[in-house]
Design an enzyme around this catalytic site. Structure first.
Site, short mmCIF file in Angstrom:
data_model
loop_
_atom_site.label_atom_id
_atom_site.label_comp_id
_atom_site.label_asym_id
_atom_site.label_seq_id
_atom_site.Cartn_x
_atom_site.Cartn_y
_atom_site.Cartn_z
CB SER A 212 22.12 38.02 67.15
OG SER A 212 21.93 39.30 67.73
CE LYS A 213 27.01 33.41 70.71
NZ LYS A 213 28.46 33.19 70.88
#
Length: 473
Positions: free
Chosen positions: A247-248
């Protein structure tokens, strides 16, 4: 065997992410290896979250990676349209066909009625399963608020052999009559994907392993529509270093962010291919080699861990391997963003100086701009350390040396600087580093003596003079 036809079917609710790009890559490689067809279709039935900007981001990401499609947006083929919201009549026709066969039915159970059944199941500590209330009611087409449900078998099991995961079996008693078409005519995921696969004649479905739970349901729908069941390959997810889903928080996950950060598309493709597939100990593959050597037997069944350092290493290898004209083409937009329109011939002469050390195109662009600007902007920390009253005499002598010997070329300059350092009882770096900061503004630059020659006598001397003036005194 029928011709290979594969598809990549993203939802346009955001950018093209790393996991999606790898799925697209594996499908594309198989299509190219088998001389088959690679289809791009857009599953845009989530109307609240789907945007034209996201569609464009997906198309731009695919094009940048070089994953061209044979049918899809902008490449209209015999199975158009390739956006699900433009195919609603096809889903309605297929749903009517299933109802006529007794494999589906219309349902008017309200949300409130179903919520009560769920509450009752929770009280009795059992899982909720739609009880088939409307199975045999024969609700006619056009009934307000009616959805269409698929009739799941009550007994037996569905089994399939996954190319990555092996044999998988699901008991039908674990399934329920799920909604396949909403009252507004929009299909739910399982049904929309199956109808598209049927009408587009898909022979292999390769996608993330979060879809394994959907596969037995979809197999029953393929069979109900009278279509041969495709082969399946479910790819394990990609994890961050903490073994959580990528994820980010782990860094960039958007393909276009890697483009903007100065990575070469070949490097990212190479990395994604190796993140879940192997061919012996080989690490570096050209796109052509990937097409030649890709197979499903060597796709791993366990999750891959995304390693930014490994990607950066691969990018550095690809910078060294990429032909200079191609490298220059990748650099042009980055240089333009820095206000530089580079002369192509001059750029080709400069590239060999910067490609050995640079890890990304951004690093290269930052080093190259100094050759196309008049004057220099100083990194303050570098200037504070290297442009001092103590280094001023060295800069003055170096200026004289540059003025006298730059016309003889880089080797002569280096020899002159070594003689100067020896006379002063200093290492070469003690003499060269202040000059490097003077002419490039930083302590990190291409080789100094080649840099001076490429800048030319006038510009080199002007920059050294500006550094001396900055010191003052």
């Amino acid at each position: 065997m029928p011709p290979v036809r594969v598809r990549f079917a993203p939802s346009p609710t955001g950018y093209l992410h790393i996991g999606g790009a790898r799925t697209a890559l594996f499908n594309w490689l198989w299509a190219r290896k088998e001389k088959g067809t690679f289809i791009l279709r857009i599953e845009d039935t989530d109307r609240e979250r789907s945007t034209t900007q996201s569609v464009q981001a997906i198309l731009d990401g695919m094009k940048w990676l070089g994953l061209d499609w044979d049918e899809g947006p902008g490449v209209e083929g015999p199975h158009a349209p390739y956006f699900q919201t433009q195919r609603l009549a096809i889903y309605e026709k297929s749903a009517d066909e299933l109802i006529a066969k007794g494999r589906a039915y219309r349902c008017v159970c309200t949300k409130e009625e179903l919520d009560k059944l769920r509450e009752q199941a929770a009280k009795e500590k059992r899982g909720f399963k739609y009880p088939g209330t409307c199975r045999d009611r024969g609700i006619p087409k056009g009934t307000k608020g009616a959805v269409v449900r698929f009739r799941m078998p009550d007994e037996g099991a569905t089994a399939f052999r996954d190319l990555v995961k092996g044999e998988i079996t699901t008991q039908h008693k674990e399934l329920q009559d799920e909604v396949i078409l909403r009252a507004d005519g929009v299909p739910l995921y399982n049904f929309g994907a199956v109808v598209d696969d049927v009408t587009m004649e898909i022979t292999l479905v390769a996608r993330g392993d979060d879809h394994i739970v959907n596969t037995p349901r979809q197999i029953l729908m393929y069979q109900a529509l009278g279509y041969p069941v495709p082969v399946f390959a479910h790819l394990p997810m990609i994890l961050g270093a903490d073994k959580q889903r990528l994820s980010k928080r782990h860094g960039a996950v958007s393909v276009l962010q890697y483009r903007d950060d100065g990575y070469l598309p070949h490097a990212l493709l190479n990395y994604l291919a190796r993140l879940g597939w192997s061919h012996g100990d080989q690490e570096i593959f050209s796109p052509g080699e990937l097409v030649e050597k890709f197979d499903w037997e060597h796709v791993g069944a366990t999750a891959g861990v995304f390693n930014p350092e490994k990607l950066l290493w691969l990018d550095q290898q690809w910078i060294k391997r990429t032909p200079l004209p191609e490298l220059a083409a990748h650099l042009e937009p980055l240089l333009a963003a820095r206000g530089v329109k580079a002369d192509p011939e001059r750029l080709r002469n400069i590239l060999p100086l910067v490609l050995e050390r640079a890890k990304t195109l951004v690093e290269m662009a930052d080093q190259i701009v100094t050759f196309f600007r008049t004057g220099v902007s100083f990194d303050e920390a570098a200037a504070k350390k290297n442009l001092t009253p103590e280094t001023r005499p060295l800069l003055e002598e170096a200026r004289k040396l540059v003025a006298e010997r730059i016309g003889e070329g880089a080797p002569a300059l280096e020899a002159g600087f070594r003689d100067l350092a020896a006379r002063k009882g200093l290492g070469l770096g003690k003499v060269a580093q202040p000059v490097r900061v003077a002419v490039t503004g930083t302590t990190v630059s291409p080789p100094l003596f080649e840099t001076l020659v490429l800048l030319g006598r006038d510009e080199s001397l002007a920059r050294i003079d500006a550094a001396i003036s900055r010191i003052g005194g």
